[in-house]
Design a protein around this motif. Structure first.
Motif, mmCIF file in Angstrom:
data_model
loop_
_atom_site.group_PDB
_atom_site.id
_atom_site.type_symbol
_atom_site.label_atom_id
_atom_site.label_comp_id
_atom_site.label_asym_id
_atom_site.label_seq_id
_atom_site.Cartn_x
_atom_site.Cartn_y
_atom_site.Cartn_z
ATOM 1 N N GLY A 1 2.248 10.492 -1.946
ATOM 2 C CA GLY A 1 0.849 10.533 -2.359
ATOM 3 C C GLY A 1 0.503 11.729 -3.237
ATOM 4 N N SER A 2 -0.677 12.280 -2.993
ATOM 5 C CA SER A 2 -1.192 13.371 -3.814
ATOM 6 C C SER A 2 -0.339 14.626 -3.702
ATOM 7 N N GLY A 3 0.298 14.828 -2.550
ATOM 8 C CA GLY A 3 1.151 15.990 -2.393
ATOM 9 C C GLY A 3 2.299 16.006 -3.378
ATOM 10 N N ARG A 4 2.783 14.834 -3.712
ATOM 11 C CA ARG A 4 3.885 14.730 -4.659
ATOM 12 C C ARG A 4 3.407 15.026 -6.080
ATOM 13 N N VAL A 5 2.175 14.670 -6.387
ATOM 14 C CA VAL A 5 1.602 15.027 -7.688
ATOM 15 C C VAL A 5 1.500 16.544 -7.806
ATOM 16 N N LYS A 6 1.001 17.186 -6.762
ATOM 17 C CA LYS A 6 0.801 18.635 -6.784
ATOM 18 C C LYS A 6 2.118 19.399 -6.817
ATOM 19 N N VAL B 1 0.840 -1.189 0.000
ATOM 20 C CA VAL B 1 0.000 0.000 0.000
ATOM 21 C C VAL B 1 0.871 1.232 0.000
ATOM 22 N N ALA B 2 0.267 2.350 -0.372
ATOM 23 C CA ALA B 2 0.997 3.605 -0.392
ATOM 24 C C ALA B 2 1.325 4.035 1.018
ATOM 25 N N SER B 3 2.452 4.701 1.150
ATOM 26 C CA SER B 3 2.855 5.191 2.467
ATOM 27 C C SER B 3 1.879 6.231 2.963
ATOM 28 N N SER B 4 1.622 6.221 4.265
ATOM 29 C CA SER B 4 0.723 7.212 4.853
ATOM 30 C C SER B 4 1.481 8.454 5.291
ATOM 31 N N ILE B 5 2.832 8.486 5.116
ATOM 32 C CA ILE B 5 3.617 9.641 5.506
ATOM 33 C C ILE B 5 3.504 10.700 4.427
ATOM 34 N N PRO B 6 3.025 11.898 4.754
ATOM 35 C CA PRO B 6 2.845 12.931 3.738
ATOM 36 C C PRO B 6 4.167 13.386 3.153
ATOM 37 N N PHE B 7 4.149 13.769 1.889
ATOM 38 C CA PHE B 7 5.337 14.264 1.209
ATOM 39 C C PHE B 7 5.718 15.616 1.783
ATOM 40 N N LYS B 8 7.004 15.841 1.973
ATOM 41 C CA LYS B 8 7.483 17.074 2.577
ATOM 42 C C LYS B 8 7.579 18.176 1.522
ATOM 43 N N THR B 9 6.458 18.810 1.249
ATOM 44 C CA THR B 9 6.446 19.949 0.334
ATOM 45 C C THR B 9 6.677 21.212 1.131
ATOM 46 N N ASN B 10 6.654 22.357 0.462
ATOM 47 C CA ASN B 10 6.871 23.602 1.183
ATOM 48 C C ASN B 10 5.680 23.953 2.046
ATOM 49 N N ARG C 1 3.939 4.179 -9.208
ATOM 50 C CA ARG C 1 3.128 5.226 -9.845
ATOM 51 C C ARG C 1 3.042 6.492 -8.985
ATOM 52 N N LEU C 2 3.288 7.641 -9.622
ATOM 53 C CA LEU C 2 3.140 8.921 -8.937
ATOM 54 C C LEU C 2 1.713 9.058 -8.407
ATOM 55 N N GLY C 3 1.589 9.486 -7.179
ATOM 56 C CA GLY C 3 0.280 9.569 -6.536
ATOM 57 C C GLY C 3 0.057 8.428 -5.574
ATOM 58 N N TYR C 4 0.633 7.262 -5.910
ATOM 59 C CA TYR C 4 0.496 6.081 -5.063
ATOM 60 C C TYR C 4 1.772 5.799 -4.286
ATOM 61 N N ILE C 5 2.909 6.258 -4.823
ATOM 62 C CA ILE C 5 4.171 6.084 -4.113
ATOM 63 C C ILE C 5 4.221 7.009 -2.908
ATOM 64 N N SER C 6 5.256 6.876 -2.105
ATOM 65 C CA SER C 6 5.423 7.704 -0.920
ATOM 66 C C SER C 6 5.296 9.179 -1.287
#
Length: 404
Positions: free
Chosen positions: A335-340, A19-28, A328-333
């Motif tokens: 998640g959606s934050g990495r797509v954005k 499953v995709a990681s539940s840790i949010p991507f560290k964006t700004n 796949r982008l969005g499903y890898i660690s």
């Protein structure tokens, strides 16, 4: 473009081991703030009555407290048919129709119109879509109030049919505008891809819902040119689980759906990649008149980009359309934050889109709130040779329709 929708009921589900990681991507910090604003708005929408509360305010059924009209006492005769918006071609119910209706009783705003989704009970049973219909209503109730999803105002039923009363979206399908212009420019493609991204983020991160039928025909435009996602017939709450139902439209199916190896939330990110490609090029990357050849191309996963396609667009499509969902982008660690955070969306001010502070790049021609001119003409449903809702069927299935 679309060759039709496929569906093969297979209710088996298993717990996913990957499953995709539940840790949010560290964006700004700005992007994190936007995400928190989205969550705050979602919770505020779900916890307080809508400002446009209807006199039929719900007080009895807990799952209807988010709806603006109560199901109690509603019947088809309460509405006046203005125009049929679509009929008979969708994936589950041969007599299904979307019709624009004007409520005639107990409504102060006489300009307010709705779209009514009609599902004949006998057809739903024959096509083995009872659980899909129940899932659709359940999902629409849960996500009510999101700015990019059509709002469910009420649901009700009678002896023959199930009804879902939806807010009318006068702009029509984005498919129509894409077909008319042949392709969108980069700015328009990015705008609508960004709004779709936020919608997927909401469905996945807040509700664990896989939409599973993302395509231009299911994306409407409102009067200001923002999207409204419609038709949740294949939507399902899966969370971190996998499901094995073969459903969707051929050009947009992810490889894991075709392999029947179990699929989850990652299928929506694949479909987003297909949509971005289609917006910019004018047709999906995997296309053939023979559906089986479409499936073969999807499984092969060989993307071919026209030379004039922007590099950032090529890159995000390549990352979203990884044949292995764990890559796949969005499903890898992240998640959606990495797509954005992808460079393709570098110019997007996410909260301006979410709060409709800007208008869309396509402004539909809408002369009045009930203007149906952006929808194609459809004939009335043929009532001959329709399936019959017998007493035996009613005895067996009516309890399953009690949600309506």
């Amino acid at each position: 473009m679309a060759t039709g929708t496929v569906e093969d009921s297979s209710p088996n589900e298993v717990q996913s081991g990957s499953v995709a990681s539940s840790i949010p991507f560290k964006t700004n910090s700005i992007r994190q703030g936007i995400h928190e604003k989205e969550r705050h708005l979602v919770h505020s929408i779900r916890s307080v009555p809508q400002k446009f509360a209807h006199p039929f305010l719900v007080t009895d059924r807990a799952d209807e407290k988010q709806l603006c009209i109560s199901s109690r006492g509603l019947e088809l005769n309460d509405f006046k048919l203005l125009k049929t918006l679509g009929t008979g071609q969708e994936h589950y119910a041969t007599s299904r129709a979307l019709v624009a209706l004007l409520p005639l009783k107990n409504q102060e705003d006489k300009t307010k119109v709705y779209a009514l989704k009609v599902l004949r009970k006998a057809d739903v049973i024959k096509l083995k879509q009872v659980e899909h219909v129940r899932n659709e209503r359940k999902t629409l109730v849960a996500v009510n109030g999101h700015p990019f999803i059509t709002n469910l105002a009420a649901s009700f039923s009678d002896d023959l049919s199930l009804y879902m009363l939806l807010d009318f979206c006068p702009g029509g399908e984005i498919f129509t505008y894409l077909r008319r212009s042949r392709r969108f420019n980069e700015e328009t493609s990015r705008f609508y891809a960004a709004e779709i991204t936020m919608t997927i983020e909401f469905l996945h991160d807040i509700h664990g819902v896989a939409y599973r039928d993302l395509k231009p025909e299911n994306i409407l435009l409102d009067a200001d040119g923002h999207i409204k996602l419609v038709d949740f017939g294949f939507a399902k709450q899966v969370g971190n689980r996998e499901t094995y139902t073969l459903c969707g439209t051929p050009e947009y199916l992810a490889p894991e759906v075709i392999h029947n190896s179990g699929h989850g939330l990652a299928v929506d990110w694949w479909a987003l990649g297909i949509l971005i490609y289609e917006f910019l090029v004018g047709q999906p990357p995997f296309w053939d008149q023979n559906p089986m050849r479409i499936y073969e191309q999807i499984v092969e996963g060989r993307l071919r980009f026209p030379p004039n396609m922007p590099p950032a667009a090529q890159n995000i499509v390549s990352l979203l359309c990884k044949t292995n969902p764990t890559e796949r982008l969005g499903y890898i660690s992240g998640g959606s934050g990495r797509v954005k955070a992808h460079p393709f969306f570098a110019e997007v001010v996410w909260d301006d889109l979410f709060y409709h502070r800007v208008k869309g790049p396509i402004i539909p021609r809408v002369s009045h709130p009930a203007d149906p001119s952006n929808f194609e003409e459809y004939p009335d449903s043929d009532v001959r040779n329709q399936n019959v809702y017998t007493d035996d069927l009613k005895k067996k299935y009516e309890p399953l329709f009690s949600d309506f």
